[in-house]
Design a protein around this motif. Structure first.
Motif, short mmCIF file in Angstrom:
data_model
loop_
_atom_site.label_atom_id
_atom_site.label_comp_id
_atom_site.label_asym_id
_atom_site.label_seq_id
_atom_site.Cartn_x
_atom_site.Cartn_y
_atom_site.Cartn_z
N SER A 1 54.66 13.16 18.41
CA SER A 1 53.32 12.58 18.43
C SER A 1 53.37 11.23 19.12
N GLU B 1 53.87 10.90 22.26
CA GLU B 1 54.56 11.08 23.54
C GLU B 1 53.94 12.20 24.37
N VAL B 2 53.04 12.97 23.78
CA VAL B 2 52.41 14.08 24.50
C VAL B 2 51.17 13.56 25.22
N GLU B 3 51.01 13.93 26.49
CA GLU B 3 49.91 13.42 27.30
C GLU B 3 48.56 13.95 26.79
N PRO B 4 47.50 13.16 26.96
CA PRO B 4 46.17 13.58 26.50
C PRO B 4 45.71 14.90 27.10
N ALA B 5 46.06 15.16 28.36
CA ALA B 5 45.64 16.41 29.01
C ALA B 5 46.24 17.61 28.29
N VAL B 6 47.49 17.45 27.84
CA VAL B 6 48.15 18.54 27.11
C VAL B 6 47.50 18.73 25.75
N GLU C 1 44.40 18.19 25.02
CA GLU C 1 43.12 18.86 25.27
C GLU C 1 43.34 20.34 25.51
N GLU C 2 44.39 20.67 26.22
CA GLU C 2 44.70 22.07 26.50
C GLU C 2 45.03 22.80 25.20
N SER D 1 46.30 25.36 33.91
CA SER D 1 47.75 25.51 33.96
C SER D 1 48.08 26.92 34.43
#
Length: 725
Positions: free
Chosen positions: A651, A653-658, A660-661, A691
């Motif tokens: 938590s 370290e994961v990008e916001p785009a990921v 959201e996906e 993706s």
């Protein structure tokens, strides 16, 4: 001091005890003079002005008049002995002439008779000390073997006659020779005392024998005699130790009964008293003897003082080694002793101190012997340090407030020895345990875990037991195809190249490698050492394995090797762990449904294109990670469906785009399980645009297309059933 040393018969204990006594003494020195006592010093100045020593007794007679009549001193004690007649007046020569050449010359005989009283220096000195508070000094010695006993002068009357202490267990110091004063001087003096110190094994003077034995009778020390003279000749009484028979107890103190009050002088087993040194050399006031003879000193400086006549001149060799100085005038030793007796500030070292010390040693020894083997090194060290502090504090308290010089070295040495013995035994036991543990677990767990296991072997058990643990399986995808395209030697090198770094990843996260099964690694967390975060460490290891393998790909391509991809299955649950096998072969391993499920999860990673797949229990145990729910499945051999998840990182370290996906995919799953195929398909279409390379979206697109044409029915629970492992 010295009692414990005699008991142990160990020289180094005696040496350490003596040095510890010296340190305590130095730490508690008053470092101030006693104005009641003055040292009349036959120093280099006096020798220069008055001539070499010994001076004529006529000069000593003048000194007596100056001290008593002019200065009004209270007592004069001599730390010198007048053992030989003084013929320096020339009277013997004149008498020889009167008996020979001038025998018949009346005028010569008349003049000789007139001047004779003035030339009899010994008699003149004797008259000057008579009826005055003068204490003479003398010494005892022991004759060498094979030589006659040496005696000069006469001894004073003993303070206790022969037979006084008959039958009592008292170890008086004894001598067989002496050097005392001339009879006419001794008979005129108020008292006399010996100035023999006790020279310890290291040449240091720490004690003065208060009473010594010679030829069955008992004689007092110079310092004791001076105190008696200062107090008006009080009666000296012995004080005996209490016992079953009061007539046979040992001597523990001497009492001076005076009008000013009783003084008690504690003595040890040899009837000696510890010298209460006040400070370094020169703490007491020194006055040059020649200044007194010439009245250069104010009267107030000597009036009513106790005056000790001695020497600090190096050539006269009256220097002692003491705890407060290696070169210390002997006369100042007596000054310290007199001051201590008058102030009742003498350290006690009575015979019972030996028994008290032995009891203390037994108490501390029993405590250490019983407790040290039961304690860890840290607590054992704390216990030993506490007992050391206890001994030092008790010793210091008795020294400061009880005036008791309790031996200290024996207790300290015993604590150190028992501690060292226990630590040494513990060290070898630990090393043996470590070797055993290393031989058992060295191939399974990292060295730092082996070290922890050796420190806490009680936490390690080879017996089978039930624990909640986390199990990890890895497997190379398409390994059969890879192995067919490589020579056996190259295949072996390839396996070493990727299995070694992956194994190190397991070790770096405190995991235990169970076994290698061809291209597969089986590892677990939570044994042999307990690990409350076993699931967390296992998931970290699974993610790092994937990253490590990506780092290896470039070097593999350079060597012409195929790209290696692995699947990692992780599951948490209660399993059996311990030595398992047969009489022929055993291994430390884990068994149970949770192990089987971990293996199944590893097998289905390729179905979803996921690098790591974990079970629901693992996911719940690791809230630190971000997970994507993959499916609800029923694996082969299991009736109960399980939710499976893919960890994507920690938590934060994961990008916001990921993130959201993940949210959009979760919405798709809800639509999918409600059998809303069109909406689910639209969501999958949008996800695939975000993706395109994600196989998971392809898997669900195919399922949606299938179920649209082949509806699963109203009672469908959304579970996908795997028919193979």
């Amino acid at each position: 001091m010295g009692d414990a040393a005699r008991f142990y018969r160990l020289g180094f204990v005696q040496f350490i005890d003596a040095k510890l006594y010296d340190y305590r003494l130095l730490l508690t020195l008053p470092k101030k003079a006693d104005d009641r006592i003055v040292i009349l010093d036959i120093d280099e100045k006096s020798l220069k002005e008055e001539g070499r020593w010994p001076w004529g007794r006529n000069k000593m007679a003048v000194m007596m008049d100056e001290l008593f009549d002019h200065y009004g001193v209270a007592v004069v004690g001599f730390d010198v002995v007048f053992a030989e007649k003084d013929n320096s007046s020339g009277l013997n020569v004149l008498q020889d002439l009167g008996r020979s050449q001038f025998k018949g010359v009346a005028q010569f005989q008349s003049v000789l008779a007139q001047i004779k009283p003035h030339l009899e220096y010994d008699k003149l000195f004797a008259e000057k000390i008579k009826n005055r508070n003068v204490v003479l000094g003398y010494y005892f010695s022991n004759s060498e073997r094979g030589h006659d006993k040496s005696r000069s002068g006469v001894l004073p009357e003993p303070v206790f006659p022969a037979g006084t202490f008959k039958g009592r267990p008292i170890s008086f110091m004894q001598w067989d020779s002496y050097g005392a004063n001339l009879p006419e001087l001794q008979s005129s003096a108020a008292l006399a005392g010996h100035f023999n110190p006790v020279v310890d094994f290291d040449g240091v003077v720490r004690r003065i024998p208060m009473i010594v034995e010679y030829d069955g009778a008992y004689y007092e020390s110079l310092s004791l005699a001076v105190v008696r003279a200062a107090l008006g000749m009080p009666k000296l009484l012995p004080g005996y130790a209490a016992g079953k028979d009061k007539n046979y107890g040992g001597l523990e103190w001497l009492t001076l009964q005076s009008a000013q009050g009783d003084l008690r002088i504690p003595v040890d087993a040899e009837v000696s008293a510890l010298v209460p040194y006040r400070g370094a050399r020169g703490t007491f006031r020194y006055i040059s003897a020649t200044d007194v003879l010439h009245e250069r000193i104010p009267k107030a400086d000597l009036q009513n003082r106790i005056v000790l006549v001695g020497t600090s001149a190096p050539g006269l060799m009256d220097m002692r080694s003491t705890p407060v100085g290696e070169v210390y005038p002997g006369v100042e030793v007596h000054a310290n002793m007199i001051s201590g007796m008058l102030d009742q500030d003498l350290k006690q070292n009575p015979p019972y101190v030996l028994g008290a010390n032995v009891l203390m040693l037994l108490l501390v020894g029993v405590i250490l012997a019983l407790l040290l083997p039961l304690l860890s090194p840290v607590y054992g060290t704390l216990l030993s340090a506490g007992l050391l502090a206890f001994e030092v504090l008790v010793n210091g308290y008795l020294w400061e407030y009880g005036n008791i010089a309790l031996p200290l070295a024996g207790g300290l040495i015993m604590v150190f020895a028992l501690f060292a013995l226990n630590m040494t035994y513990g060290y070898f036991t630990t090393e043996r345990t470590k070797r055993q543990i290393t031989s058992l677990f060295g191939q399974y767990v990292p060295s730092e875990v082996v070290d922890e296991m050796s420190k806490n072997p009680e936490q390690v058990s080879m017996e089978g037991e039930s624990r909640e643990m986390t199990i990890l399986f890895t497997d190379v995808r398409g390994f059969t195809t890879i192995s067919e395209g490589l020579e056996p030697r190259e295949l072996s090198q390839l396996m070493n190249e990727f299995l070694t770094p992956l194994s190190r990843v397991v070790y770096s996260h405190r995991g235990t490698i169970d076994k290698y099964m061809g291209d597969c690694i089986m590892a677990f967390w939570g044994a042999p050492l307990p690990d409350v975060r076993h699931a967390y460490h296992a998931v970290l290891a699974g993610l790092e394995m994937q990253r490590k393998l990506l780092d290896l790909q470039p070097s593999f391509r350079e060597r012409g090797w195929p790209e290696i991809r692995i699947g990692v299955g992780i599951n948490t649950g209660r399993v059996s762990v311990g030595n398992m096998g047969s009489e022929v072969r055993v291994a430390y391993t884990v068994m149970g449904d949770a192990v089987n499920l971990a293996s199944r999860l590893e097998g289905i990673t390729k179905q979803y294109g996921a690098g790591v797949v974990v079970g629901e229990v693992t996911k719940e145990a690791t809230p630190e990670f971000v997970f994507r729910e993959l499916d609800l499945v029923r694996v082969k051999g299991k009736d109960k469906p399980v939710a499976i998840f893919e960890p994507l990182g920690l938590s934060g370290e994961v990008e916001p785009a990921v993130l959201e996906e993940i949210r959009l995919f979760q919405q798709m799953l809800r639509l999918y399980r409600k059998q809303e195929w069109d909406k689910a398909e639209l969501q999958l279409f949008n996800l695939s645009r975000l993706s395109p390379q994600t196989k998971l979206y392809e898997v669900y697109s195919e399922r949606v297309a299938y179920y649209r044409n082949n509806p699963p029915g109203e009672n469908w629970d959304g579970v996908f059933v795997f028919k193979t492992k």
